[in-house]
Design an enzyme around this catalytic site. Structure first.
Site, short mmCIF file in Angstrom:
data_model
loop_
_atom_site.label_atom_id
_atom_site.label_comp_id
_atom_site.label_asym_id
_atom_site.label_seq_id
_atom_site.Cartn_x
_atom_site.Cartn_y
_atom_site.Cartn_z
N LYS A 36 -2.05 22.38 -22.41
CA LYS A 36 -1.14 21.65 -23.29
C LYS A 36 0.20 22.38 -23.44
O LYS A 36 1.26 21.75 -23.44
CB LYS A 36 -1.78 21.46 -24.67
N THR A 37 0.14 23.71 -23.56
CA THR A 37 1.38 24.48 -23.69
C THR A 37 2.27 24.30 -22.47
O THR A 37 3.48 24.13 -22.58
CB THR A 37 1.05 25.97 -23.89
N ASN A 44 8.28 18.76 -23.94
CA ASN A 44 9.04 18.83 -25.19
C ASN A 44 10.34 19.61 -25.00
O ASN A 44 11.40 19.20 -25.49
CB ASN A 44 8.20 19.48 -26.29
N ARG A 51 18.46 16.17 -24.60
CA ARG A 51 19.15 15.64 -25.79
C ARG A 51 20.40 16.44 -26.14
O ARG A 51 21.42 15.88 -26.53
CB ARG A 51 18.20 15.61 -26.99
N TYR A 90 -4.12 27.89 -16.02
CA TYR A 90 -2.84 28.61 -16.00
C TYR A 90 -2.07 28.35 -14.71
O TYR A 90 -0.91 27.93 -14.74
CB TYR A 90 -3.09 30.11 -16.17
N LYS A 94 1.25 25.96 -14.72
CA LYS A 94 2.59 26.42 -14.37
C LYS A 94 3.15 25.65 -13.17
O LYS A 94 4.36 25.39 -13.10
CB LYS A 94 2.57 27.92 -14.06
N GLU A 108 17.21 13.09 -14.72
CA GLU A 108 18.00 13.11 -15.95
C GLU A 108 19.19 14.06 -15.90
O GLU A 108 19.96 14.14 -16.85
CB GLU A 108 17.11 13.50 -17.14
N HIS A 126 0.12 43.61 -26.35
CA HIS A 126 -1.02 43.53 -27.26
C HIS A 126 -2.08 44.53 -26.82
O HIS A 126 -2.35 44.70 -25.62
CB HIS A 126 -1.59 42.12 -27.26
#
Length: 279
Positions: A36-37, A44, A51, A90, A94, A108, A126
């Site tokens: 989803k990311t 998105n 825009r 993954y 990508k 576009e 991390h």
């Protein structure tokens, strides 16, 4: 106030789309969110770029090449990826993100930049990242065996984080719209790398060999001629110098945790127009 009469302007000039888990344990733990990311998230960001008229840089990955049959990997290579394997969320996420970028560019007119990032390390990783650099450093500092999956003959190429950041900025501000490899072409076997970490940490940890991970790429080395020619970029931080900085950071983090200096305090209840939220 005649501000509403002013022509519309872009509040964003450049978008660095860096989101996504990047270590195998993280992205395999939740493959759906990883997909989803890289799909919905990328759509998105491309929609936002369209825009506001911004340029978008996608943090892609060397994993688009899969377990490569071409060595070193250049940007013209299409890859060798298992679309239903454990790493596919993954790798294919990508790959389709790159496809989306060029679809938006063609249809576009959105300006896109695509960085295919090879293994990167540095301070502030991390502690339980799960990738080979953090694994080996943490294991060596704690006196644990350094775990090598398979025979250790598989190769990787490691770049220091500041080199990557410089490469991303150079790519964003360039006129290069096709994919560009950003990585260090200095290739090491995983076993050589484990032995180097042992030497730099100065610990007597043993090297432990475990069964090979599925779809683990056997070769990884970037061809960075394109980045050199078109961006004037190449890595400048020597491997041992970068590793010593990362080791220093991890050592301090372990000391910090051992001293128990951070004790989280409970958050007070939020007040909302006469209502108290109870935990």
């Amino acid at each position: 106030n005649n501000a509403f009469l002013l022509p519309p302007f872009s509040v964003v000039d450049q978008i660095y789309h860096l989101a996504s888990p990047a270590s195998p344990p993280n992205y395999m733990y939740n493959p759906i969110k990883t997909l989803k990311t890289n799909t919905i998230g990328t759509l998105n960001m491309l929609g936002l770029a369209k825009r506001v008229g911004a340029r978008l840089l996608l943090a892609s990955t060397s994993e688009v090449y899969g377990d490569p049959e071409v060595h070193p990997q250049n940007e013209d290579y299409w890859g060798h990826v298992n679309p239903i394997g454990p790493r596919a969320c993954y790798d294919e996420g990508k790959r389709v993100a790159e496809t989306m970028c060029y679809a938006y560019m063609k249809q576009e007119g959105v300006e896109v930049r695509v960085a295919r990032i090879f293994n990167t390390f540095g301070p502030r990783m991390h502690m339980n990242d799960g990738r080979v650099v953090s694994n080996f450093i943490l294991q060596a500092l704690q006196g644990e065996p350094l775990t090598v999956y398979g025979p250790g003959t598989q190769t990787r190429a490691f770049q220091y984080v500041s080199d990557l950041v410089n490469g991303l900025v150079a790519l964003m501000n360039s006129n290069v719209s096709s994919p560009v490899n950003l990585g260090n072409p200095e290739e090491h076997t995983i076993l050589e790398f484990a032995q180097l970490i042992k030497k730099l940490v100065g610990d007597g940890s043993e090297i432990q060999f475990l069964s090979e991970a599925q779809d683990d790429p056997q070769k990884r080395k970037p061809d960075i001629r394109k980045a050199k020619l078109l961006l004037g970029w190449e890595p400048v931080v020597p491997l041992e110098e970068g590793l010593n900085k990362a080791i220093h950071y991890f050592r301090k983090e372990l000391e910090y945790q051992a001293n128990n200096q951070y004790i989280p305090k409970p958050k007070p209840a939020r007040m909302k127009k006469g209502r108290t939220r109870h935990n």
